[in-house]
Design a protein around this motif. Structure first.
Motif, PDB file in Angstrom:
ATOM      1  N   GLN A 217      12.214 -16.993  17.025  1.00 48.41           N
ATOM      2  CA  GLN A 217      13.552 -17.505  16.768  1.00 48.41           C
ATOM      3  C   GLN A 217      14.388 -17.233  18.029  1.00 48.41           C
ATOM      4  O   GLN A 217      14.014 -17.661  19.091  1.00 48.41           O
ATOM      5  CB  GLN A 217      14.153 -16.858  15.523  1.00 48.41           C
ATOM      6  CG  GLN A 217      13.375 -17.171  14.223  1.00 48.41           C
ATOM      7  CD  GLN A 217      13.469 -18.618  13.814  1.00 48.41           C
ATOM      8  OE1 GLN A 217      12.579 -19.406  14.123  1.00 48.41           O
ATOM      9  NE2 GLN A 217      14.513 -18.989  13.111  1.00 48.41           N
ATOM     10  N   ASN A 218      15.487 -16.508  17.922  1.00 52.69           N
ATOM     11  CA  ASN A 218      16.290 -16.176  19.105  1.00 52.69           C
ATOM     12  C   ASN A 218      16.133 -14.722  19.527  1.00 52.69           C
ATOM     13  O   ASN A 218      16.984 -14.170  20.224  1.00 52.69           O
ATOM     14  CB  ASN A 218      17.767 -16.475  18.829  1.00 52.69           C
ATOM     15  CG  ASN A 218      18.029 -17.968  18.732  1.00 52.69           C
ATOM     16  OD1 ASN A 218      17.479 -18.742  19.495  1.00 52.69           O
ATOM     17  ND2 ASN A 218      18.838 -18.373  17.770  1.00 52.69           N
ATOM     18  N   ILE A 219      15.043 -14.087  19.087  1.00 54.84           N
ATOM     19  CA  ILE A 219      14.797 -12.682  19.369  1.00 54.84           C
ATOM     20  C   ILE A 219      13.751 -12.579  20.476  1.00 54.84           C
ATOM     21  O   ILE A 219      12.712 -13.247  20.408  1.00 54.84           O
ATOM     22  CB  ILE A 219      14.314 -11.945  18.102  1.00 54.84           C
ATOM     23  CG1 ILE A 219      15.285 -12.205  16.949  1.00 54.84           C
ATOM     24  CG2 ILE A 219      14.179 -10.458  18.363  1.00 54.84           C
ATOM     25  CD1 ILE A 219      14.751 -11.787  15.605  1.00 54.84           C
ATOM     26  N   ILE A 220      14.021 -11.740  21.475  1.00 57.19           N
ATOM     27  CA  ILE A 220      13.125 -11.600  22.624  1.00 57.19           C
ATOM     28  C   ILE A 220      12.336 -10.298  22.500  1.00 57.19           C
ATOM     29  O   ILE A 220      12.912  -9.247  22.234  1.00 57.19           O
ATOM     30  CB  ILE A 220      13.917 -11.581  23.947  1.00 57.19           C
ATOM     31  CG1 ILE A 220      14.837 -12.814  24.052  1.00 57.19           C
ATOM     32  CG2 ILE A 220      12.982 -11.500  25.140  1.00 57.19           C
ATOM     33  CD1 ILE A 220      14.109 -14.112  24.152  1.00 57.19           C
ATOM     34  N   GLY A 221      11.014 -10.365  22.701  1.00 55.86           N
ATOM     35  CA  GLY A 221      10.213  -9.145  22.701  1.00 55.86           C
ATOM     36  C   GLY A 221       8.775  -9.387  22.315  1.00 55.86           C
ATOM     37  O   GLY A 221       8.492 -10.182  21.416  1.00 55.86           O
ATOM     38  N   MET A 222       7.867  -8.693  23.010  1.00 58.01           N
ATOM     39  CA  MET A 222       6.437  -8.767  22.689  1.00 58.01           C
ATOM     40  C   MET A 222       5.853  -7.402  22.354  1.00 58.01           C
ATOM     41  O   MET A 222       4.666  -7.281  22.095  1.00 58.01           O
ATOM     42  CB  MET A 222       5.654  -9.343  23.880  1.00 58.01           C
ATOM     43  CG  MET A 222       5.613 -10.846  23.949  1.00 58.01           C
ATOM     44  SD  MET A 222       4.466 -11.439  25.217  1.00 58.01           S
ATOM     45  CE  MET A 222       2.889 -11.004  24.511  1.00 58.01           C
ATOM     46  N   LEU A 390      16.322   0.027  22.326  1.00 53.25           N
ATOM     47  CA  LEU A 390      15.701  -0.545  23.519  1.00 53.25           C
ATOM     48  C   LEU A 390      14.873   0.488  24.272  1.00 53.25           C
ATOM     49  O   LEU A 390      13.857   0.149  24.885  1.00 53.25           O
ATOM     50  CB  LEU A 390      16.787  -1.133  24.434  1.00 53.25           C
ATOM     51  CG  LEU A 390      16.303  -1.953  25.633  1.00 53.25           C
ATOM     52  CD1 LEU A 390      15.363  -3.066  25.193  1.00 53.25           C
ATOM     53  CD2 LEU A 390      17.489  -2.521  26.394  1.00 53.25           C
ATOM     54  N   LYS A 391      15.258   1.767  24.212  1.00 48.94           N
ATOM     55  CA  LYS A 391      14.512   2.799  24.932  1.00 48.94           C
ATOM     56  C   LYS A 391      13.105   2.974  24.366  1.00 48.94           C
ATOM     57  O   LYS A 391      12.227   3.521  25.034  1.00 48.94           O
ATOM     58  CB  LYS A 391      15.258   4.129  24.879  1.00 48.94           C
ATOM     59  CG  LYS A 391      15.373   4.732  23.490  1.00 48.94           C
ATOM     60  CD  LYS A 391      16.160   6.033  23.512  1.00 48.94           C
ATOM     61  CE  LYS A 391      16.272   6.621  22.105  1.00 48.94           C
ATOM     62  NZ  LYS A 391      17.059   7.866  22.091  1.00 48.94           N
ATOM     63  N   ASP A 392      12.876   2.528  23.116  1.00 45.51           N
ATOM     64  CA  ASP A 392      11.549   2.626  22.497  1.00 45.51           C
ATOM     65  C   ASP A 392      10.734   1.358  22.645  1.00 45.51           C
ATOM     66  O   ASP A 392       9.637   1.254  22.086  1.00 45.51           O
ATOM     67  CB  ASP A 392      11.699   2.965  21.000  1.00 45.51           C
ATOM     68  CG  ASP A 392      12.222   4.369  20.775  1.00 45.51           C
ATOM     69  OD1 ASP A 392      12.162   5.172  21.723  1.00 45.51           O
ATOM     70  OD2 ASP A 392      12.704   4.659  19.663  1.00 45.51           O
ATOM     71  N   ARG A 393      11.261   0.382  23.373  1.00 45.70           N
ATOM     72  CA  ARG A 393      10.518  -0.871  23.593  1.00 45.70           C
ATOM     73  C   ARG A 393      10.777  -1.364  25.013  1.00 45.70           C
ATOM     74  O   ARG A 393      11.119  -2.520  25.250  1.00 45.70           O
ATOM     75  CB  ARG A 393      10.925  -1.927  22.563  1.00 45.70           C
ATOM     76  CG  ARG A 393      12.411  -2.014  22.291  1.00 45.70           C
ATOM     77  CD  ARG A 393      12.796  -3.112  21.340  1.00 45.70           C
ATOM     78  NE  ARG A 393      12.623  -4.420  21.885  1.00 45.70           N
ATOM     79  CZ  ARG A 393      13.494  -5.434  21.739  1.00 45.70           C
ATOM     80  NH1 ARG A 393      14.616  -5.264  21.070  1.00 45.70           N
ATOM     81  NH2 ARG A 393      13.252  -6.613  22.251  1.00 45.70           N
ATOM     82  N   LYS A 394      10.595  -0.443  25.973  1.00 45.42           N
ATOM     83  CA  LYS A 394      10.926  -0.761  27.361  1.00 45.42           C
ATOM     84  C   LYS A 394      10.053  -1.866  27.942  1.00 45.42           C
ATOM     85  O   LYS A 394      10.436  -2.518  28.919  1.00 45.42           O
ATOM     86  CB  LYS A 394      10.836   0.497  28.225  1.00 45.42           C
ATOM     87  CG  LYS A 394      12.029   1.422  28.061  1.00 45.42           C
ATOM     88  CD  LYS A 394      12.106   2.433  29.179  1.00 45.42           C
ATOM     89  CE  LYS A 394      13.418   3.200  29.123  1.00 45.42           C
ATOM     90  NZ  LYS A 394      13.558   4.139  30.249  1.00 45.42           N
ATOM     91  N   LEU A 399      11.257  -9.100  29.946  1.00 40.84           N
ATOM     92  CA  LEU A 399      11.485 -10.368  29.254  1.00 40.84           C
ATOM     93  C   LEU A 399      12.973 -10.607  29.035  1.00 40.84           C
ATOM     94  O   LEU A 399      13.464 -11.732  29.182  1.00 40.84           O
ATOM     95  CB  LEU A 399      10.753 -10.365  27.916  1.00 40.84           C
ATOM     96  CG  LEU A 399       9.240 -10.185  27.954  1.00 40.84           C
ATOM     97  CD1 LEU A 399       8.682 -10.069  26.547  1.00 40.84           C
ATOM     98  CD2 LEU A 399       8.585 -11.350  28.680  1.00 40.84           C
ATOM     99  N   LEU A 400      13.693  -9.540  28.685  1.00 38.78           N
ATOM    100  CA  LEU A 400      15.134  -9.667  28.464  1.00 38.78           C
ATOM    101  C   LEU A 400      15.857  -9.966  29.784  1.00 38.78           C
ATOM    102  O   LEU A 400      16.807 -10.763  29.811  1.00 38.78           O
ATOM    103  CB  LEU A 400      15.674  -8.377  27.842  1.00 38.78           C
ATOM    104  CG  LEU A 400      15.243  -8.126  26.390  1.00 38.78           C
ATOM    105  CD1 LEU A 400      15.481  -6.668  26.007  1.00 38.78           C
ATOM    106  CD2 LEU A 400      15.976  -9.053  25.433  1.00 38.78           C
ATOM    107  N   ILE A 401      15.411  -9.339  30.875  1.00 39.33           N
ATOM    108  CA  ILE A 401      16.021  -9.617  32.187  1.00 39.33           C
ATOM    109  C   ILE A 401      15.836 -11.088  32.550  1.00 39.33           C
ATOM    110  O   ILE A 401      16.782 -11.770  32.970  1.00 39.33           O
ATOM    111  CB  ILE A 401      15.401  -8.714  33.274  1.00 39.33           C
ATOM    112  CG1 ILE A 401      15.755  -7.247  33.020  1.00 39.33           C
ATOM    113  CG2 ILE A 401      15.885  -9.140  34.652  1.00 39.33           C
ATOM    114  CD1 ILE A 401      15.076  -6.289  33.963  1.00 39.33           C
ATOM    115  N   ASN A 433      21.848  -0.334  24.124  1.00 40.65           N
ATOM    116  CA  ASN A 433      20.775  -1.264  23.776  1.00 40.65           C
ATOM    117  C   ASN A 433      20.937  -2.624  24.454  1.00 40.65           C
ATOM    118  O   ASN A 433      21.437  -2.707  25.564  1.00 40.65           O
ATOM    119  CB  ASN A 433      20.661  -1.368  22.261  1.00 40.65           C
ATOM    120  CG  ASN A 433      20.233  -0.051  21.652  1.00 40.65           C
ATOM    121  OD1 ASN A 433      19.108   0.395  21.856  1.00 40.65           O
ATOM    122  ND2 ASN A 433      21.142   0.609  20.937  1.00 40.65           N
ATOM    123  N   ILE A 434      20.500  -3.695  23.771  1.00 48.95           N
ATOM    124  CA  ILE A 434      20.444  -5.015  24.412  1.00 48.95           C
ATOM    125  C   ILE A 434      21.836  -5.490  24.818  1.00 48.95           C
ATOM    126  O   ILE A 434      22.010  -6.131  25.853  1.00 48.95           O
ATOM    127  CB  ILE A 434      19.778  -6.038  23.469  1.00 48.95           C
ATOM    128  CG1 ILE A 434      18.351  -5.583  23.133  1.00 48.95           C
ATOM    129  CG2 ILE A 434      19.735  -7.422  24.107  1.00 48.95           C
ATOM    130  CD1 ILE A 434      17.693  -6.371  22.039  1.00 48.95           C
TER     131      ILE A 434
END
Length: 532
Positions: A217-222, A390-394, A399-401, A433-434
């Motif tokens: 959707q509009n969420i970024i992360g793998m 965010l610190k737990d999914r560095k 991808l966010l950058i 966070n984000i």
């Protein structure tokens, strides 16, 4: 009557009043406990697991020492606990029975003995409460099992012309001429089944491809943490139960709520967002329930409330921990189907809405502190989703950058993130966070200045940022910087585990196969004579 006798009589009356007040408070807690369990029994599609887990969560709050009380229930050889605890001698217990036969038990322990020097740390009234709860739970379990036996039947009918319709049959046991009988109601559910099939197929497709997606959707992360969140989103989307989303500020709670709505059967209807902390308490009722023309000075027309707007859709309650108790009571009635009254109206309104709540607070703690009602908590706490900081999914930061760079670089002479800034980004813990990361990148692409906490990188000295390379920085390729940092992290993890790839993968928070691919990408070969 002399003065001493009068003082003695007054003290005696004070003691009686104190005891009566104490007894009333205990009785109030007992009745509230039983009422809450009865309301849980009305939950749609209630099962024994959900019932018993809620019971062990509720019981400690009804005792005189809730902070050191722990509950365990055993039903049909399955155990339920409100928190980890060990059995001890400070306990009370009662059997749970079904048709006169014991099917389990409920036991309450104290995790430590109270300071008071008592023969038993439990009151007689508390044993009576446990007995009453077990009696009621036994009846609810009996009803659940009967309901399971009489569950609605769905079947597909085919006509000679080739048309197909889906029919739902609901059966109810009734007396008929002094004998038991079944009363059946048939309903056409063809449209619902077709829509459900489409949503199910879409979710199956999403689940099959989600593991390699960096955007959902509009969420970024793998990262593994976000893959778990994606699975929870799909589970919530397939249900119509209320959802609570927990997470620190800036973790994307509203994005998750919107994703659940968009993937659910309610996606064609409204998604109404309410910031519970932004509405003054005196205006709460009119904002939620609306008002009629002339209800008060300034009410020159009818106004629809949030519940009207969310009918057949989703009501997103952001910062629900800030919702006052008075509003919780009124909203609870509407959630339970009791309807609501717009201000100035004598006509009861109803609304079919689903609640998705979000908070950065511990709602269970708010219940214990008296800032949230237990029954309201259990209404919204059906499907909990916890968003990682965010610190737990560095591993998701690159991808966010890239995502924010694509957005902000369009209207900026700065097109890339320099290496020295990329290193700071990857090493920062991002307490905001984000949202903090997004704001820092927006500031950089707007002013050339990068700032986190009290540390600021000086702005680039050039006319309108035409020269986007700081002095001494000869490589502005962000992907190169990210690859360098990633390679260093992998090498560090392998060295710290003596090149044991399974342990290194666990330390990095990635799968073993992902580690193999990234080692190959960076040209890292396994050392000889190393076990894995």
């Amino acid at each position: 009557m002399n003065q001493n006798e009068l003082i003695e009589q007054i003290n005696s009356l004070k003691d009686q009043l104190k005891k009566t007040t104490f007894d009333l408070e205990k009785r109030k807690k007992e009745l509230h406990c039983l009422y809450t369990i009865s309301k849980i029994a009305e939950t749609e599609n209630l099962d024994i697991d959900f019932l018993m887990q809620q019971v062990v969560e509720i019981i400690p709050f009804s005792l005189q020492y809730p902070d050191i009380s722990a509950a365990t229930a055993v039903v049909l050889n399955k155990t339920y606990k409100n928190c980890p605890h060990a059995p001890n001698q400070w306990k009370i217990s009662a059997p749970i029975k079904f048709s006169g036969k014991k099917i389990g038990s409920l036991t309450v322990y104290l995790t430590r003995k109270p300071h008071q020097n008592l023969e038993t740390p439990f009151l007689k009234e508390e044993q009576d409460l446990i007995n009453a709860v077990c009696e009621r739970v036994g009846k609810i379990i009996q009803r659940i099992q009967i309901t399971e036996q009489l569950k609605a039947i769905e079947y597909e009918l085919h006509s000679k012309q080739g048309n197909r319709i889906w029919v739902e049959e609901n059966q109810t046991k009734i007396p008929w001429n002094s004998s038991p009988a079944l009363f059946s109601i048939l309903g056409d559910i063809t449209r619902e089944k077709e829509k459900e099939h489409l949503v199910t197929q879409e979710n199956i497709r999403l689940r099959s491809s989600i593991k390699e997606r960096y955007r959902f959707q509009n969420i970024i992360g793998m990262s593994p943490a976000m893959q778990h969140v994606y699975d929870q989103i799909l589970t919530a989307a397939n249900s119509d139960a209320n959802v609570s989303i927990y997470g620190e500020s800036g973790t994307g709670k509203e994005l998750v709520a919107r994703a659940i709505h968009d993937l659910s059967l309610r996606n064609a209807d409204a998604f109404v967002t309410i910031n519970c902390g932004a509405i003054p308490e005196p205006l709460m009722e009119s904002e939620f329930f609306g008002y009629k023309k002339g209800a008060f000075t300034g009410a020159v027309f009818d106004k629809h409330g949030y519940l009207d707007l969310a009918d057949t859709g989703t009501l997103f309650l952001d910062e629900i921990g800030d919702l006052p108790l008075s509003m919780q009571v009124k909203l609870l009635r509407a959630i339970d189907g009791g309807g609501y009254y717009p201000i100035g109206s004598q006509s009861k309104q109803t609304s079919d809405f689903r609640i998705i709540a979000a908070t950065n607070k511990n709602l269970k703690q708010l219940v214990g502190e008296g800032f949230m009602r237990e029954d309201f908590y259990y209404r919204i706490q059906v499907i909990p989703i916890f968003l990682p900081p965010l610190k737990d999914r560095k591993e998701d930061i690159p991808l966010l950058i890239d995502h924010f760079t694509d957005i902000y670089a369009k209207n900026s002479p700065l097109k890339k993130i320099p290496n020295h800034i990329a290193a700071q980004i990857l090493n920062h813990d991002w307490p905001g966070n984000i949202r903090e990361l997004q704001n820092a990148l927006l500031r950089f692409f707007s002013t050339g200045e990068f700032e986190i906490l009290n540390m600021t990188v000086k702005p680039i000295q050039s006319d309108h940022f035409k020269q986007s390379i700081p002095p001494g920085d000869t490589n502005t390729d962000l992907s190169h910087a990210i690859k360098t940092v990633e390679k260093e992290q992998i090498i560090n993890a392998l060295q710290s585990t003596n090149w044991h790839r399974s342990c290194a993968a666990a330390k990095l928070g990635i799968s073993r196969s992902t580690l193999f691919r990234r080692m190959k990408k960076h040209g890292l070969k396994l050392k000889r004579n190393v076990r894995y």
